[in-house]
Motif scaffolding. Structure first.
Motif, PDB file in Angstrom:
ATOM      1  N   ILE A 107       5.417   1.813   6.137  1.00  0.00           N
ATOM      2  CA  ILE A 107       4.484   2.407   7.116  1.00  0.00           C
ATOM      3  C   ILE A 107       3.235   1.532   7.317  1.00  0.00           C
ATOM      4  CG2 ILE A 107       2.992   4.405   7.589  1.00  0.00           C
ATOM      5  CD1 ILE A 107       5.033   6.037   5.888  1.00  0.00           C
ATOM      6  N   CYS A 108       2.719   0.940   6.246  1.00  0.00           N
ATOM      7  CA  CYS A 108       1.430   0.236   6.383  1.00  0.00           C
ATOM      8  C   CYS A 108       1.567  -1.210   6.841  1.00  0.00           C
ATOM      9  CB  CYS A 108       0.670   0.283   5.063  1.00  0.00           C
ATOM     10  SG  CYS A 108       1.374  -0.805   3.789  1.00  0.00           S
ATOM     11  N   GLY A 109       2.731  -1.822   6.635  1.00  0.00           N
ATOM     12  CA  GLY A 109       2.973  -3.193   7.103  1.00  0.00           C
ATOM     13  C   GLY A 109       2.396  -4.272   6.200  1.00  0.00           C
ATOM     14  N   SER A 110       1.798  -3.900   5.065  1.00  0.00           N
ATOM     15  CA  SER A 110       1.088  -4.930   4.291  1.00  0.00           C
ATOM     16  C   SER A 110       1.990  -5.769   3.389  1.00  0.00           C
ATOM     17  CB  SER A 110      -0.032  -4.288   3.467  1.00  0.00           C
ATOM     18  OG  SER A 110       0.501  -3.310   2.622  1.00  0.00           O
ATOM     19  N   CYS A 111       3.226  -5.351   3.139  1.00  0.00           N
ATOM     20  CA  CYS A 111       4.063  -6.062   2.161  1.00  0.00           C
ATOM     21  C   CYS A 111       4.983  -7.104   2.800  1.00  0.00           C
ATOM     22  CB  CYS A 111       4.901  -5.064   1.363  1.00  0.00           C
ATOM     23  SG  CYS A 111       6.096  -4.194   2.397  1.00  0.00           S
ATOM     24  N   ALA A 112       4.732  -7.470   4.064  1.00  0.00           N
ATOM     25  CA  ALA A 112       5.621  -8.438   4.728  1.00  0.00           C
ATOM     26  C   ALA A 112       5.483  -9.816   4.088  1.00  0.00           C
ATOM     27  CB  ALA A 112       5.271  -8.508   6.210  1.00  0.00           C
ATOM     28  N   GLY A 121       8.769  -6.210   1.962  1.00  0.00           N
ATOM     29  CA  GLY A 121       9.232  -6.189   0.577  1.00  0.00           C
ATOM     30  C   GLY A 121       9.661  -4.801   0.137  1.00  0.00           C
ATOM     31  N   CYS A 122       8.979  -3.765   0.645  1.00  0.00           N
ATOM     32  CA  CYS A 122       9.287  -2.403   0.177  1.00  0.00           C
ATOM     33  C   CYS A 122      10.544  -1.831   0.830  1.00  0.00           C
ATOM     34  CB  CYS A 122       8.094  -1.481   0.389  1.00  0.00           C
ATOM     35  SG  CYS A 122       7.793  -1.067   2.108  1.00  0.00           S
ATOM     36  N   LYS A 123      11.056  -2.512   1.875  1.00  0.00           N
ATOM     37  CA  LYS A 123      12.265  -1.990   2.520  1.00  0.00           C
ATOM     38  C   LYS A 123      13.485  -2.877   2.266  1.00  0.00           C
ATOM     39  CE  LYS A 123      12.356   0.065   6.660  1.00  0.00           C
ATOM     40  NZ  LYS A 123      12.090   0.239   8.102  1.00  0.00           N
ATOM     41  N   SER A 165       0.843  -1.183   0.000  1.00  0.00           N
ATOM     42  CA  SER A 165       0.000   0.000   0.000  1.00  0.00           C
ATOM     43  C   SER A 165       0.888   1.246   0.000  1.00  0.00           C
ATOM     44  CB  SER A 165      -0.927  -0.031   1.211  1.00  0.00           C
ATOM     45  OG  SER A 165      -1.707   1.118   1.233  1.00  0.00           O
ATOM     46  N   CYS A 166       1.652   1.434   1.091  1.00  0.00           N
ATOM     47  CA  CYS A 166       2.379   2.705   1.229  1.00  0.00           C
ATOM     48  C   CYS A 166       3.711   2.739   0.472  1.00  0.00           C
ATOM     49  CB  CYS A 166       2.651   2.972   2.703  1.00  0.00           C
ATOM     50  SG  CYS A 166       3.854   1.832   3.416  1.00  0.00           S
ATOM     51  N   ARG A 167       4.353   1.613   0.276  1.00  0.00           N
ATOM     52  CA  ARG A 167       5.689   1.486  -0.336  1.00  0.00           C
ATOM     53  C   ARG A 167       6.760   2.236   0.448  1.00  0.00           C
ATOM     54  NH1 ARG A 167       3.868   3.677  -5.900  1.00  0.00           N
ATOM     55  NH2 ARG A 167       2.333   4.607  -4.521  1.00  0.00           N
ATOM     56  N   ALA A 168       6.498   2.493   1.723  1.00  0.00           N
ATOM     57  CA  ALA A 168       7.438   3.295   2.521  1.00  0.00           C
ATOM     58  C   ALA A 168       7.634   2.743   3.933  1.00  0.00           C
ATOM     59  CB  ALA A 168       6.925   4.735   2.594  1.00  0.00           C
TER      60      ALA A 168
HETATM   61 FE1  FES Z   1       3.562  -0.455   3.275  1.00  0.00          FE
HETATM   62 FE2  FES Z   1       5.640  -2.011   2.608  1.00  0.00          FE
HETATM   63  S1  FES Z   1       4.029  -1.322   1.322  1.00  0.00           S
HETATM   64  S2  FES Z   1       5.102  -1.276   4.567  1.00  0.00           S
END
Ligand code: FES
Ligand code: SF4
Length: 248
Positions: free
Chosen positions: A61-66, A76-78, A56-59
């Protein structure tokens, strides 16, 4: 020219049970500052539009890409590809309900745990909208802020051996949430009420102190400190009850 990354990605749709789970191979050329999120987006745009993953956030922050990246729970985004070998294995987080491929329903898990933990301020008096706002010291406000940094990504749950063995365990994230209310002066629950939500077997007792939650939290929250704090409070309340019942 960048490295040729070889990816092996878990594929499965829980709503198409006739198709067996499998690993699917992809290759992609590495680019500078490439993250796993960018890899997945490029694969979906250019090679396989059916690939399912969350973001979602790609930063961070949202935690959804784990997801599990070479067996380790990470965002994934970090996660930069330059920190990984050329062969990369991606799998969904365990312990959460699988939606498909790399996508899991961690939101449902956190919602259920937060309801079980009664993660809201409990007050004895009914709410009076005309009353003045309650003040608190900067120190307390900062402590509460520090206990609010969880992005509910689920990495600590996926990394935790007891959470993988016992599906009702509230995990480090759950215990961390309870600790946040324990330090909030507006929450008027007593120790017995806290004990009911966190002192039970699926709560603090199941934590064996392996510290994998601490190792994998992308927010670098000192989870073991918070767990030790909640454990001390619960032990104190237990000894307090024993003393009271011995006197009775
Ligand atoms: Fe939101 Fe990775 S896309 S934490
Ligand atoms: Fe993620 Fe850390 Fe929250 Fe666990 S405590 S869900 S690892 S942010």
């Amino acid at each position: 020219m960048g490295r040729n990354l070889r990816l092996s990605i878990f594929r499965y749709r829980s709503n198409r049970s006739k198709i067996e789970p499998r690993m699917q191979e992809y290759t992609i050329e590495e680019e500078p500052h490439m993250t796993i999120y960018i890899v997945l987006t490029k694969l979906r745009e250019n090679q396989d539009p059916s690939l399912l993953f969350d973001f979602s956030c790609r930063a961070g922050i949202c935690g959804s890409c784990a997801i599990l990246i070479n067996g380790r729970p990470k965002l994934g985004c970090k996660t930069l590809t330059e920190t990984l070998p050329e062969e990369i294995v991606l799998k969904p987080l365990p312990t959460f309900k699988l939606i498909g491929d790399l996508s899991v329903d961690s939101g449902a898990w956190f919602r259920e745990v937060n309801i079980r933990l009664e993660s809201w301020i409990h007050q004895r008096e009914p709410f009076d909208p005309s009353s003045e706002e309650e003040r608190m010291s900067n120190k307390t406000a900062l402590e509460i802020f520090e206990s609010e940094r969880c992005i509910e990504c689920g990495c600590c749950i996926a990394a935790c051996v007891p959470a993988n063995m016992r599906e009702d365990f509230i995990g480090a994230a759950g215990i961390y949430h309870v600790g946040r209310f324990m330090i909030d002066p507006r929450d008027q629950r007593d120790e017995a009420e806290y004990f009911k939500v966190v002192g039970m077997e699926a709560g603090i007792v199941t934590c064996t102190g392996l510290m994998e939650c601490d190792n994998y939290c992308p927010q670098e929250i000192p989870l073991q400190e918070q767990i030790a704090y909640v454990r001390r409070r619960m032990l104190r309340s237990l000894f307090g009850w024993r003393r009271k019942s011995a006197r009775a």
